[in-house]
Motif scaffolding. Sequence first.
Motif, PDB file in Angstrom:
ATOM      1  N   VAL A 163      81.396  73.166  74.614  1.00  0.00           N
ATOM      2  CA  VAL A 163      82.218  73.872  75.741  1.00  0.00           C
ATOM      3  C   VAL A 163      82.072  72.916  76.869  1.00  0.00           C
ATOM      4  O   VAL A 163      80.920  72.799  77.460  1.00  0.00           O
ATOM      5  CB  VAL A 163      81.626  75.158  75.949  1.00  0.00           C
ATOM      6  N   ALA A 164      83.015  72.104  77.544  1.00  0.00           N
ATOM      7  CA  ALA A 164      82.966  71.546  78.501  1.00  0.00           C
ATOM      8  C   ALA A 164      82.811  72.130  79.849  1.00  0.00           C
ATOM      9  O   ALA A 164      82.979  73.323  79.722  1.00  0.00           O
ATOM     10  CB  ALA A 164      84.031  70.463  78.539  1.00  0.00           C
ATOM     11  N   ASP A 166      84.687  72.584  82.223  1.00  0.00           N
ATOM     12  CA  ASP A 166      86.104  73.231  82.352  1.00  0.00           C
ATOM     13  C   ASP A 166      86.406  74.288  81.869  1.00  0.00           C
ATOM     14  O   ASP A 166      87.447  74.915  81.653  1.00  0.00           O
ATOM     15  CB  ASP A 166      87.398  72.295  82.630  1.00  0.00           C
ATOM     16  N   GLY A 167      85.544  74.724  80.462  1.00  0.00           N
ATOM     17  CA  GLY A 167      85.642  75.595  79.643  1.00  0.00           C
ATOM     18  C   GLY A 167      86.331  75.333  78.509  1.00  0.00           C
ATOM     19  O   GLY A 167      86.723  76.124  77.521  1.00  0.00           O
ATOM     20  N   THR A 168      86.785  74.105  78.310  1.00  0.00           N
ATOM     21  CA  THR A 168      87.418  73.715  77.077  1.00  0.00           C
ATOM     22  C   THR A 168      86.813  73.175  76.090  1.00  0.00           C
ATOM     23  O   THR A 168      85.484  72.958  76.384  1.00  0.00           O
ATOM     24  CB  THR A 168      88.532  72.436  77.382  1.00  0.00           C
ATOM     25  N   VAL A 169      86.974  73.409  74.902  1.00  0.00           N
ATOM     26  CA  VAL A 169      86.060  72.978  73.915  1.00  0.00           C
ATOM     27  C   VAL A 169      86.606  71.537  73.239  1.00  0.00           C
ATOM     28  O   VAL A 169      87.677  71.262  72.938  1.00  0.00           O
ATOM     29  CB  VAL A 169      86.736  73.808  72.721  1.00  0.00           C
ATOM     30  N   GLN A 170      85.495  70.985  72.953  1.00  0.00           N
ATOM     31  CA  GLN A 170      85.586  69.458  72.846  1.00  0.00           C
ATOM     32  C   GLN A 170      84.874  68.995  71.707  1.00  0.00           C
ATOM     33  O   GLN A 170      83.739  69.577  71.389  1.00  0.00           O
ATOM     34  CB  GLN A 170      85.190  68.365  73.939  1.00  0.00           C
ATOM     35  N   ARG A 171      85.096  68.071  70.737  1.00  0.00           N
ATOM     36  CA  ARG A 171      84.514  67.702  69.846  1.00  0.00           C
ATOM     37  C   ARG A 171      83.515  66.504  70.139  1.00  0.00           C
ATOM     38  O   ARG A 171      83.954  65.606  70.755  1.00  0.00           O
ATOM     39  CB  ARG A 171      85.370  66.943  68.478  1.00  0.00           C
TER      40      ARG A 171
END
Length: 200
Positions: A163-164, A166-171
């Motif tokens: 979880v980055a 900014d709340g986004t999910v990244q690989r």
Amino acid sequence: QVTAAEVNLGFTTIKAPISGRIGRSQVSPGDLVGPSSGDLTTLVSIDPIEALFQVSEATYIDQISQRVTANPTVDDLKNIEVTLELADGLQYPEVGQIDYFGNRIDAATGTMEARARIPNPYGLLVPGQYVRVTLQDTALKDGLFVPLAAVQADQQGAFVLVVAGDGTVQRSNAQLGERLDDMVLVTGGLQAGDRGIVRG
């Protein structure tokens, strides 16, 4: 004559050189025995008991040589614990320790002989018994460990979803090391403080 008789009488008593478990006697009280009588019985040491086994060359290089010096001492070897699995699949409750490694690799089998001493207070283990041996390093490991449940894999390799800020999910691709129970060592790709997704 009395002195000679007392000396001869002393030869009729046989004392065990070690403590252990005695096997079936090959003679009966009153039998005449001598040097040509063969073995009267057998005596084996039970607690602790020794396990002899072979480790592969790859195991020795990858796991053993990193933990002991060129001239290993007993203290070095005690960093490696041994657990046993019995023939029926049950885990033996006591933990042993390595006390000996051979000095060469068998060219025919690619293995090295090793020996461990295992506590056997209840006599569950007996000489000649088959067991499966697992080596476990007891030295503390430094590094970043993550739950195995957080690690996924595809054609590009292992990765963790994080979880980055900014709340986004990244690989995040991850380079993995050895496993420890339900955790795995991450040698690259993640940083301490990263928030990985275990479920979802």
